[in-house]
Scaffold this motif. Sequence first.
Motif, PDB file in Angstrom:
ATOM      1  N   LEU A 177       0.832  -1.200   0.000  1.00  0.00           N
ATOM      2  CA  LEU A 177       0.000   0.000   0.000  1.00  0.00           C
ATOM      3  C   LEU A 177       0.869   1.254   0.000  1.00  0.00           C
ATOM      4  CD1 LEU A 177      -2.742   1.392   0.144  1.00  0.00           C
ATOM      5  CD2 LEU A 177      -2.662   1.115   2.632  1.00  0.00           C
ATOM      6  N   THR A 178       1.916   1.258   0.812  1.00  0.00           N
ATOM      7  CA  THR A 178       2.829   2.402   0.843  1.00  0.00           C
ATOM      8  C   THR A 178       3.457   2.616  -0.525  1.00  0.00           C
ATOM      9  OG1 THR A 178       3.337   2.000   3.170  1.00  0.00           O
ATOM     10  CG2 THR A 178       4.876   3.378   1.957  1.00  0.00           C
ATOM     11  N   PHE A 179       3.903   1.533  -1.145  1.00  0.00           N
ATOM     12  CA  PHE A 179       4.511   1.625  -2.475  1.00  0.00           C
ATOM     13  C   PHE A 179       3.522   2.182  -3.493  1.00  0.00           C
ATOM     14  CE2 PHE A 179       5.689  -0.262  -6.589  1.00  0.00           C
ATOM     15  CZ  PHE A 179       6.966   0.264  -6.713  1.00  0.00           C
ATOM     16  N   ALA A 180       2.284   1.693  -3.473  1.00  0.00           N
ATOM     17  CA  ALA A 180       1.259   2.166  -4.411  1.00  0.00           C
ATOM     18  C   ALA A 180       0.969   3.654  -4.192  1.00  0.00           C
ATOM     19  CB  ALA A 180      -0.014   1.342  -4.263  1.00  0.00           C
ATOM     20  N   LEU A 181       0.894   4.060  -2.933  1.00  0.00           N
ATOM     21  CA  LEU A 181       0.641   5.472  -2.629  1.00  0.00           C
ATOM     22  C   LEU A 181       1.792   6.357  -3.077  1.00  0.00           C
ATOM     23  CD1 LEU A 181      -0.981   5.102   0.900  1.00  0.00           C
ATOM     24  CD2 LEU A 181      -2.106   5.943  -1.182  1.00  0.00           C
ATOM     25  N   VAL A 182       3.023   5.863  -2.961  1.00  0.00           N
ATOM     26  CA  VAL A 182       4.184   6.628  -3.422  1.00  0.00           C
ATOM     27  C   VAL A 182       4.110   6.808  -4.940  1.00  0.00           C
ATOM     28  CG1 VAL A 182       6.698   6.585  -3.696  1.00  0.00           C
ATOM     29  CG2 VAL A 182       5.677   6.043  -1.486  1.00  0.00           C
ATOM     30  N   ILE A 183       3.713   5.770  -5.653  1.00  0.00           N
ATOM     31  CA  ILE A 183       3.582   5.872  -7.112  1.00  0.00           C
ATOM     32  C   ILE A 183       2.508   6.911  -7.464  1.00  0.00           C
ATOM     33  CG2 ILE A 183       2.915   4.636  -9.222  1.00  0.00           C
ATOM     34  CD1 ILE A 183       5.691   3.884  -8.148  1.00  0.00           C
ATOM     35  N   VAL A 184       1.366   6.858  -6.778  1.00  0.00           N
ATOM     36  CA  VAL A 184       0.303   7.843  -7.021  1.00  0.00           C
ATOM     37  C   VAL A 184       0.819   9.252  -6.744  1.00  0.00           C
ATOM     38  CG1 VAL A 184      -1.940   8.692  -6.172  1.00  0.00           C
ATOM     39  CG2 VAL A 184      -1.608   6.251  -6.604  1.00  0.00           C
ATOM     40  N   TYR A 185       1.510   9.412  -5.625  1.00  0.00           N
ATOM     41  CA  TYR A 185       2.064  10.720  -5.267  1.00  0.00           C
ATOM     42  C   TYR A 185       3.018  11.222  -6.349  1.00  0.00           C
ATOM     43  CZ  TYR A 185       4.753  14.318  -2.933  1.00  0.00           C
ATOM     44  OH  TYR A 185       5.375  15.508  -2.628  1.00  0.00           O
ATOM     45  N   CYS A 186       3.928  10.355  -6.765  1.00  0.00           N
ATOM     46  CA  CYS A 186       4.943  10.754  -7.747  1.00  0.00           C
ATOM     47  C   CYS A 186       4.319  11.122  -9.092  1.00  0.00           C
ATOM     48  CB  CYS A 186       5.969   9.641  -7.924  1.00  0.00           C
ATOM     49  SG  CYS A 186       7.030   9.413  -6.488  1.00  0.00           S
ATOM     50  N   LEU A 187       3.378  10.319  -9.557  1.00  0.00           N
ATOM     51  CA  LEU A 187       2.725  10.605 -10.839  1.00  0.00           C
ATOM     52  C   LEU A 187       1.897  11.892 -10.764  1.00  0.00           C
ATOM     53  CD1 LEU A 187       1.645   7.021 -11.949  1.00  0.00           C
ATOM     54  CD2 LEU A 187       3.467   8.450 -12.936  1.00  0.00           C
ATOM     55  N   ALA A 188       1.145  12.061  -9.681  1.00  0.00           N
ATOM     56  CA  ALA A 188       0.331  13.267  -9.535  1.00  0.00           C
ATOM     57  C   ALA A 188       1.214  14.513  -9.479  1.00  0.00           C
ATOM     58  CB  ALA A 188      -0.541  13.175  -8.279  1.00  0.00           C
ATOM     59  N   THR A 189       2.306  14.439  -8.741  1.00  0.00           N
ATOM     60  CA  THR A 189       3.217  15.574  -8.631  1.00  0.00           C
ATOM     61  C   THR A 189       3.877  15.878  -9.973  1.00  0.00           C
ATOM     62  OG1 THR A 189       3.651  15.047  -6.318  1.00  0.00           O
ATOM     63  CG2 THR A 189       5.248  16.467  -7.420  1.00  0.00           C
ATOM     64  N   ALA A 190       4.389  14.844 -10.627  1.00  0.00           N
ATOM     65  CA  ALA A 190       5.093  15.041 -11.897  1.00  0.00           C
ATOM     66  C   ALA A 190       4.170  15.635 -12.963  1.00  0.00           C
ATOM     67  CB  ALA A 190       5.681  13.722 -12.384  1.00  0.00           C
ATOM     68  N   PHE A 191       2.977  15.088 -13.107  1.00  0.00           N
ATOM     69  CA  PHE A 191       2.094  15.589 -14.152  1.00  0.00           C
ATOM     70  C   PHE A 191       1.479  16.937 -13.800  1.00  0.00           C
ATOM     71  CE2 PHE A 191       2.545  11.259 -15.651  1.00  0.00           C
ATOM     72  CZ  PHE A 191       2.865  11.524 -16.976  1.00  0.00           C
ATOM     73  N   SER A 192       1.366  17.232 -12.522  1.00  0.00           N
ATOM     74  CA  SER A 192       0.943  18.568 -12.119  1.00  0.00           C
ATOM     75  C   SER A 192       1.968  19.594 -12.586  1.00  0.00           C
ATOM     76  CB  SER A 192       0.779  18.629 -10.599  1.00  0.00           C
ATOM     77  OG  SER A 192       0.505  19.933 -10.183  1.00  0.00           O
ATOM     78  N   ILE A 193       3.222  19.270 -12.431  1.00  0.00           N
ATOM     79  CA  ILE A 193       4.301  20.174 -12.850  1.00  0.00           C
ATOM     80  C   ILE A 193       4.408  20.235 -14.367  1.00  0.00           C
ATOM     81  CG2 ILE A 193       6.821  20.457 -12.837  1.00  0.00           C
ATOM     82  CD1 ILE A 193       6.683  19.503  -9.881  1.00  0.00           C
ATOM     83  N   VAL A 194       4.287  19.103 -15.032  1.00  0.00           N
ATOM     84  CA  VAL A 194       4.369  19.078 -16.502  1.00  0.00           C
ATOM     85  C   VAL A 194       3.266  19.937 -17.114  1.00  0.00           C
ATOM     86  CG1 VAL A 194       4.024  17.601 -18.528  1.00  0.00           C
ATOM     87  CG2 VAL A 194       5.605  16.893 -16.742  1.00  0.00           C
TER      88      VAL A 194
END
Length: 141
Positions: free
Chosen positions: A18-35
């Motif tokens: 669950l922690t790993f999945a949440l980190v992936i969600v966090y990273c993708l949301a952050t990256a695409f927010s910036i892009v």
Amino acid sequence: MKYKLTKPDKPSSNMIALTFALVIVYCLATAFSIVLLGQRSLISGNLFQLKNIISLIFNWRFILSMSLAILSRISFILINSTLLKIPYLSDIATTLSVIITLTSIIFILIANHYFLKESLNIKQAIGAFIVLMGIFIMLNK
């Protein structure tokens, strides 16, 4: 009184997953927010004029980017909450959440390279590898 020393419980694989999945969600949301906000056409005008700020706020990219930023904050809170439930990490959960979410930098570098055509050099790749190894070592106590 005698105290019995016990070995801390190992976290269930579900909590780690669950922690790993949440980190992936966090990273993708952050990256695409910036892009989405990194589009040159969106940020190249004079943003110190009220009409340009209003135009920016009602742009679909800005709205989607802000929605992803909210998702990023929610996933950060969920990562922290999940780490609190792992006995040997609960004392440092918030600090560890911050360190873990720094992996988003790697996602941002890669997303900027592919979507915004920014350069990715060998130093950035080595730095990304070091960050990932550090996080892997911290989570496998």
